[in-house]
Scaffold this motif. Structure first.
Motif, PDB file in Angstrom:
ATOM      1  N   TRP A 161     -72.078  -1.360   9.452  1.00 41.92           N
ATOM      2  CA  TRP A 161     -71.981   0.104   9.609  1.00 41.92           C
ATOM      3  C   TRP A 161     -71.965   0.770   8.251  1.00 41.92           C
TER       4      TRP A 161
ATOM      5  N   ARG B 249     -84.201   8.201  13.190  1.00 47.18           N
ATOM      6  CA  ARG B 249     -82.869   7.860  12.654  1.00 47.18           C
ATOM      7  C   ARG B 249     -82.792   6.409  12.181  1.00 47.18           C
TER       8      ARG B 249
ATOM      9  N   PHE C 259     -65.573  15.766   7.464  1.00 45.48           N
ATOM     10  CA  PHE C 259     -66.312  15.401   8.667  1.00 45.48           C
ATOM     11  C   PHE C 259     -66.894  14.011   8.467  1.00 45.48           C
ATOM     12  N   GLN C 260     -66.880  13.216   9.530  1.00 47.03           N
ATOM     13  CA  GLN C 260     -67.377  11.846   9.434  1.00 47.03           C
ATOM     14  C   GLN C 260     -68.406  11.569  10.521  1.00 47.03           C
ATOM     15  N   ASP C 261     -69.334  10.680  10.158  1.00 44.31           N
ATOM     16  CA  ASP C 261     -70.320  10.158  11.104  1.00 44.31           C
ATOM     17  C   ASP C 261     -70.708   8.771  10.605  1.00 44.31           C
ATOM     18  N   SER C 262     -71.330   7.966  11.453  1.00 45.59           N
ATOM     19  CA  SER C 262     -71.672   6.602  11.042  1.00 45.59           C
ATOM     20  C   SER C 262     -73.003   6.189  11.657  1.00 45.59           C
ATOM     21  N   VAL C 263     -73.604   5.145  11.048  1.00 46.00           N
ATOM     22  CA  VAL C 263     -74.836   4.576  11.546  1.00 46.00           C
ATOM     23  C   VAL C 263     -74.776   3.071  11.338  1.00 46.00           C
TER      24      VAL C 263
ATOM     25  N   VAL D   2     -70.591   4.414   6.933  1.00 45.08           N
ATOM     26  CA  VAL D   2     -69.770   5.556   7.336  1.00 45.08           C
ATOM     27  C   VAL D   2     -69.933   6.637   6.280  1.00 45.08           C
TER      28      VAL D   2
ATOM     29  N   TRP E  46     -70.290   7.712   0.908  1.00 39.87           N
ATOM     30  CA  TRP E  46     -70.732   6.693   1.860  1.00 39.87           C
ATOM     31  C   TRP E  46     -69.948   5.409   1.622  1.00 39.87           C
TER      32      TRP E  46
ATOM     33  N   SER F 118     -68.549  10.322   4.890  1.00 38.43           N
ATOM     34  CA  SER F 118     -67.475  11.322   4.873  1.00 38.43           C
ATOM     35  C   SER F 118     -67.990  12.525   4.122  1.00 38.43           C
TER      36      SER F 118
ATOM     37  N   TYR G 294     -70.309  14.341  -0.526  1.00 37.35           N
ATOM     38  CA  TYR G 294     -70.483  13.213   0.372  1.00 37.35           C
ATOM     39  C   TYR G 294     -69.970  11.938  -0.271  1.00 37.35           C
TER      40      TYR G 294
END
Length: 886
Positions: free
Chosen positions: A36, A827, A50-54, A38, A13, A40, A11
């Protein structure tokens, strides 16, 4: 079923400087501004990313400005203020929620505490930021003050007690204002106002400084005047009328002393006493207010006694003096001086006149007392020293002799002149004196005497110069008595004083003593020697003091016999011839070995109580044996010996015995008090046998001994189990444990009811078995099945909390789990659930409300038991997601 594994990928960040570990799956972020993050995630096997964000919103912090700490001096309350420095949509929560706040959810509630209270508030902004503050309200505890008085209306000179009553706490001070207070710093002072006065009390609570004050007015009635008139001097106060003038309406009167007046409750009473006195009048109105005044009436020649009694002895008459000073005096005797001396008993009256012509009369009742008559009698000459009684007479008087005695009579025993002064009851005195001469009597020189008749004593009457007359007719000063009796003599001195004396004379008879001739006796015999003359005193050469003694040894014996006055002596020689010696001794022996008794004394003759005449015999039974031995010179002696024959001990160890291995046999030789010797080397009465063999013992009771033996054999007992503990997991196949009791061919009885050698244990716990072998020997054994399952843990990724009884709770399951700590967040990082109990799972609610279907983050810390002894392993941590579905 889905399995979540966050250790597979790598991972990375964004904003790594605000994360504690930017390469972990679940770092902790501390952002300084909204933005944000992010993530990876790279699959190391396929290289896929794979990516996601909060998005994290950082709201500004704020603080609260609070009402300052305040002291309340009443219970009306005050408004609290919690003012935020920034933020919006702020909610408030005040504590304590005990009913003293008008609201606990607004910024400015009204507080009405009954006691000192600290109020705390927590403010939460719409962004979720919080701030806290507090304020302390100190309650002064002064709630109500009342002031009262025992009387609010007073007459002049009266007083009343004031009282301040406060409804509040402790630690109070009081301050009164107003004239005439006895103490202005107490709660209940006494007020004595001279006129109408208002009194104010201020009460202060020392701790808080709070104060309350209250006032009260006391009315004083004034303006009255009275006058009882001026003081008056009178020849006589009897019949004088008193009066008082005043301005008091509806007045009442009280005069004192009332006993001197015809009435004490009128305005103008008449005096009924002829004496100087001060009269006080009190005039009161209808309400009780009063005024007081006085007037003094002085009587000329006041307190002149009408009469008085005067007494004195006739040889010293008193002087009578007029009891007051006047300008002239006239006595009933015709004399006109202020003082006179009476010559006889009776009344003597004087009239006293002053310059204004007032007269006073006083009478002296005079009594002249006679003197006592005292006569001790003529002078006296007396033979001997017998005390003489002198009496002063005049009973009831007081006396003083020149000997210092103070009694009516005295006894005198020495020559001299004696005088006395007598004072009678009227204190009048007279005296007298007498001379007394004592002449000595003859002295007694005779004494009782005792002597032996062979030496008679001489009696001497003494008193040289006197004349003598004995009871024998002799007239000499001395005589010699010739027989026992009483002898008396009368002696007359040159002063012609006579006395008779006597003496008892005892002449004791002479004593003779005659002991026997010298003699011989056998040894062991005694000879009685007699001093004769019964009733006399004896002293033997042996020291004995009896009339007779027993002589048992060779020697010369002498005695002196005395009757106290006469004595005589004699002596004799006693020779003791030798006799046989005692050679017998007591004997104790075993009955099968009787002892031999030997009389000794060779050459003598013997006679036993058994009839035997030999020097020695054999004692065949227990008892006392005696023998009389006579020697060649005819002297004999009888001697004895006690013979005790002891029975041998009875020893019985029993029959030969067979036991089981592990058992023990106690062998008892009996015969308490004996000594023992076992074949094992032991010396005790009993021994314990645990091994096979032949055992024997010898018992000795001190005189006899006996033995016995026994053979002891041991058969084998059942053997113990080879294994006593089984650590297993019965959740796994085959779900049982094989327990073998061994000892094939034996009988088996298990605690489960089984009777086989081998059982299949399918439950944890203890199993007991009783085994009996072919020798009928038994043993009990046991084995324990202990739970030990390999440690595992499983955390599901989905649960359905819909109340259907299936998969309604989210919690880890497994084996050998020692402890857990699990938390669940949404979350946004908000804590929804936390537990330390492996049996308590999350039911999908938060604050009593059902959460929506979504993914939630969990974190689990746990420890396993690592072995069968229950050793704790290291703490492990997992994180993951749980899907809520309904």
């Amino acid at each position: 079923m889905a399995i979540y594994d966050n250790t597979f990928a790598s991972y990375a960040w964004s904003q790594p400087s605000t994360l504690n570990n930017p390469s972990s799956a679940a770092p902790v972020g501390t952002p300084l501004a909204s933005g944000w993050y992010v993530l990876s995630a790279t699959d190391p096997t396929a290289g896929c990313v794979f990516q996601d964000s909060v998005y994290v919103t950082v709201a500004p912090a704020f603080s609260l400005s609070m009402t300052p700490n305040t002291t309340l001096c009443s219970t009306t309350g005050m408004q609290l203020e919690a003012t935020p420095s920034s933020g919006s949509n702020i909610t408030y929560a005040w504590t304590p929620d005990n009913g003293t706040l008008s609201s606990t959810s607004i910024a400015n509630p009204i507080a009405t505490p009954a006691q000192t209270t600290t109020y705390a508030v927590t403010a939460i902004s719409g962004d979720g930021c919080t701030a806290t503050g507090q304020v302390t309200l100190t309650v002064g505890q002064l709630f109500a003050l009342t002031v009262s008085a025992a009387q609010t209306t007073l007459c002049p000179g009266q007083s009343t007690q004031l009282t301040a009553t406060i409804n509040g706490g402790s630690g109070l001070t009081y301050a009164w204002i107003g004239a005439g207070l006895n103490d202005a710093a107490i709660a209940n002072p006494v007020a004595s106002p001279a006129q109408t006065t208002t009194y104010t009390c201020t009460v202060t609570h020392t701790a808080s400084g709070c104060q309350l004050n209250e006032s009260i007015t006391i009315t004083v009635n004034t303006g009255y005047t009275i006058d009882a008139g001026s003081d008056v001097i009178l020849c006589s106060t009897l019949g004088h009328q008193l009066t008082v003038t005043h301005n008091i309406p509806n007045a009442t009167y009280v005069w004192s002393p009332a006993t001197n007046l015809n009435a004490a409750n009128i305005q103008s009473p008449t005096v009924l006493a002829d004496a100087t006195a001060t009269y006080t009048v009190t005039v009161s109105d209808a309400s009780g207010c009063s005024m007081t005044d006085q007037v003094t009436l002085t009587r000329v020649f006041n307190n002149v006694p009408a009469s008085q009694n005067v007494s004195a002895c006739s040889d010293a008459p008193p002087t009578l003096t007029a009891p007051a000073i006047g300008t002239s005096y006239l006595w009933s005797t015709g004399q006109s001086s202020a003082s006179i001396v009476p010559t006889q008993s009776g009344p003597h009256t004087v009239t006293i006149t002053d310059a204004s012509g007032c007269e006073a009369f006083s009478t002296f009742n005079v009594t002249l007392h006679a003197l006592p008559a005292v006569d001790l009698g003529p002078d006296a000459s007396i033979c001997g020293s017998t005390p003489q009684v002198l009496s002063a007479g005049n009973p009831g008087s007081t006396y003083l002799w020149n000997t210092s005695a103070q009694t009516q009579s005295i006894g005198v025993s020495a020559s001299g002149t004696y005088s006395v002064t007598v004072t009678n009851a009227n204190n009048c005195s007279a005296s007298d004196a007498v001379a007394v001469q004592f002449n000595p009597l003859p002295t007694d020189a005779l004494q009782d005497v005792s002597a032996c008749i062979t030496a008679a004593p001489s009696l001497d009457a003494g008193n040289p110069g006197g004349t003598f007359l004995w009871s024998t007719g002799a007239t000499t000063q001395s005589i010699t008595p010739s027989a026992t009796g009483t002898y008396s003599v009368t002696i007359t001195t040159p002063q012609n004083c006579s006395a008779t004396f006597d003496a008892n004379v005892i002449l004791a008879p002479a004593i003779t003593v005659a002991l026997a001739n010298d003699t011989s006796i056998c040894q062991g015999h005694t000879l009685v020697l007699d001093g004769g003359t019964p009733g006399s005193n004896y002293l033997w050469s042996t020291g004995a003091t009896t009339q007779t003694i027993n002589a048992g040894s060779s020697g010369t014996y002498s005695v002196t016999v005395s009757n106290g006055l006469c004595s005589a002596s004699d002596a004799m020689t006693v020779t003791v011839l030798p006799g046989p010696a005692d050679a017998l001794v007591d004997a104790t022996a075993c009955v099968d070995s009787p002892p031999n008794l030997h009389a000794g004394n060779a050459g003598c003759t013997y006679l036993w109580n058994t009839g035997a005449t030999t020097q020695s015999i054999t004692a065949g039974s227990s008892g006392t044996y005696t023998v009389t031995v006579t020697n060649s010179i005819g002297c004999s002696g009888t001697f004895d010996a006690v013979v005790t024959l002891v029975q041998p001990p009875v020893v019985e160890l029993g029959s030969d015995t067979v036991l089981c291995e592990g058992q023990a046999l106690v062998l008892d030789a009996g015969n308490a008090g004996s000594s023992y010797q076992w074949s094992t080397g032991e010396a005790t009465r009993t021994i314990t046998v645990r091994t096979p063999g032949n055992y024997s013992v010898n018992v000795n009771n001190g005189h006899c001994q006996r033995s016995d033996a026994i053979a002891v054999h041991f058969n084998p007992s059942p053997a113990r189990m080879a294994v006593h503990e089984f650590h297993t997991c019965l959740d796994d196949e085959p779900r049982y444990v094989v327990i073998d009791a061994g000892n094939a061919g034996s009988r088996h009885n298990w605690s489960t009811g089984a009777i086989t050698q081998v059982i299949m244990a399918s439950a944890y716990g203890w199993y007991y078995v009783h085994v009996t072998n072919v020798y009928d020997c038994t043993a009990q054994d046991s084995a324990r099945v202990i739970e030990y399952c390999p440690a595992t843990i499983f955390i599901p990724n989905t649960f359905t909390p819909n109340g259907d009884g299936v998969n309604d709770f989210f919690l880890p399951i497994g084996k050998s789990i020692a402890s857990i700590h699990m938390v669940v967040h949404n979350r946004w990082g908000e804590l929804l659930f936390e537990t330390d109990d492996i049996e308590v799972g999350w039911d999908g609610t938060y604050r009593g409300e059902v959460v929506q279907n979504d993914m939630y983050v969990w974190r689990l810390e746990y420890k396993f038991y690592t072995d069968k002894e229950g050793t704790l392993g290291v703490q492990q941590t997992q994180m993951g997601h749980i899907q809520v579905l309904r």
